[in-house]
Write a protein that holds these residues in place. Sequence first.
Motif, PDB file in Angstrom:
ATOM      1  N   SER A 122      35.555  46.397  51.166  1.00 32.94           N
ATOM      2  CA  SER A 122      35.480  45.983  49.758  1.00 32.94           C
ATOM      3  C   SER A 122      34.060  46.128  49.220  1.00 32.94           C
ATOM      4  O   SER A 122      33.852  46.551  48.075  1.00 32.94           O
ATOM      5  CB  SER A 122      35.968  44.539  49.600  1.00 32.94           C
ATOM      6  N   ASP A 237      35.905  41.196  34.655  1.00 27.75           N
ATOM      7  CA  ASP A 237      35.914  39.988  35.472  1.00 27.75           C
ATOM      8  C   ASP A 237      34.758  40.006  36.475  1.00 27.75           C
ATOM      9  O   ASP A 237      34.216  41.073  36.811  1.00 27.75           O
ATOM     10  CB  ASP A 237      37.230  39.868  36.242  1.00 27.75           C
ATOM     11  N   LEU A 239      33.809  39.865  40.164  1.00 27.40           N
ATOM     12  CA  LEU A 239      34.441  40.068  41.462  1.00 27.40           C
ATOM     13  C   LEU A 239      33.870  39.067  42.459  1.00 27.40           C
ATOM     14  O   LEU A 239      32.662  38.963  42.631  1.00 27.40           O
ATOM     15  CB  LEU A 239      34.178  41.493  41.953  1.00 27.40           C
ATOM     16  N   GLU A 247      42.542  41.198  50.620  1.00 29.57           N
ATOM     17  CA  GLU A 247      42.560  40.724  49.243  1.00 29.57           C
ATOM     18  C   GLU A 247      41.281  41.143  48.508  1.00 29.57           C
ATOM     19  O   GLU A 247      41.323  41.539  47.341  1.00 29.57           O
ATOM     20  CB  GLU A 247      42.703  39.201  49.224  1.00 29.57           C
ATOM     21  N   ASN A 248      40.147  41.069  49.192  1.00 28.45           N
ATOM     22  CA  ASN A 248      38.885  41.499  48.592  1.00 28.45           C
ATOM     23  C   ASN A 248      38.929  42.964  48.184  1.00 28.45           C
ATOM     24  O   ASN A 248      38.470  43.339  47.104  1.00 28.45           O
ATOM     25  CB  ASN A 248      37.732  41.292  49.580  1.00 28.45           C
ATOM     26  N   ASN A 251      41.234  43.508  45.147  1.00 26.87           N
ATOM     27  CA  ASN A 251      40.582  43.044  43.919  1.00 26.87           C
ATOM     28  C   ASN A 251      39.462  43.988  43.486  1.00 26.87           C
ATOM     29  O   ASN A 251      39.278  44.238  42.294  1.00 26.87           O
ATOM     30  CB  ASN A 251      40.029  41.635  44.120  1.00 26.87           C
ATOM     31  N   TYR A 254      41.127  47.007  41.893  1.00 23.40           N
ATOM     32  CA  TYR A 254      41.584  46.721  40.530  1.00 23.40           C
ATOM     33  C   TYR A 254      40.413  46.721  39.556  1.00 23.40           C
ATOM     34  O   TYR A 254      40.516  47.241  38.440  1.00 23.40           O
ATOM     35  CB  TYR A 254      42.294  45.369  40.487  1.00 23.40           C
TER      36      TYR A 254
END
Length: 273
Positions: A122, A237, A239, A247-248, A251, A254
Amino acid sequence: MTNRIIINNNSKYQKKIKVRQKQELYNYLSSRNFNNYLKPIEETSKTETYRYIDDNISKEDKAIDLIYLLTTLHTKTTTYETIIQDEIKEIYEDTKDQIYRLKDYYYSLQDKIEMNLYFSPSEYLLMRNISNIYKLLNIGENLIDRWYNIIKEEKTCRKALLHQNLSTKILKQEDNNYYLTSWDNYKKDLVIYDFINLYQNEYKSLEFSPLFELYNSKYQLNKSEILLLLSKLTLIDKLTFNKLELENTINAKYLIDYVNKTIEFISKYNKED
């Protein structure tokens, strides 16, 4: 219970928690000859029950129908109001402040990640694309400055009734009738905020340039409205990373998808840059 489907005598109903009273909304929409909404068939002080409408329309077709309905709503509820300088100054300063805070946040996050000997997936994804984040925020700063220079000289602005809970899920079709549902967030405000709301909710799965061109062909935005709309789209947003690396990474993906799609979208309507 937030949303429950009830079957009674082979009929389906949708029961929801009541967030706010809406009779005033229904009266206003009817007075403006906008009848594309569902009234509850039963309500209490805490719940609302609607007849359930199921359809098999594709997401892309729903998006087009939603834009037609949205422009109709805005056209029928538009009012021209005198610009209050303190209000536009507040919009300007709030937007600039959000951009500065986002820049500071990502500068600090970048410094923190660069101190690591090895990057997680990530972190690597974010660092590969961090320059586009700064690019988008710089574009946003330029756009809001240009908006403020224009709007200061204007006398009136357009406001309309906004839905503010827009996605393809809230559009329902029954026979040849179309309805907007889920009106819990409605308000009267600048017209551009509904399109921003739809964009942020659906950017993952829809191509927005054709939708914006369709919207603008039915409800044409002026230069200051477009500049404000585009500047607000740059407010991304923050991060955050947690212990779940999968999940990281999702996100981060996205976020990067939003940044890249938004840069591409803005470039089509921001010819001066």
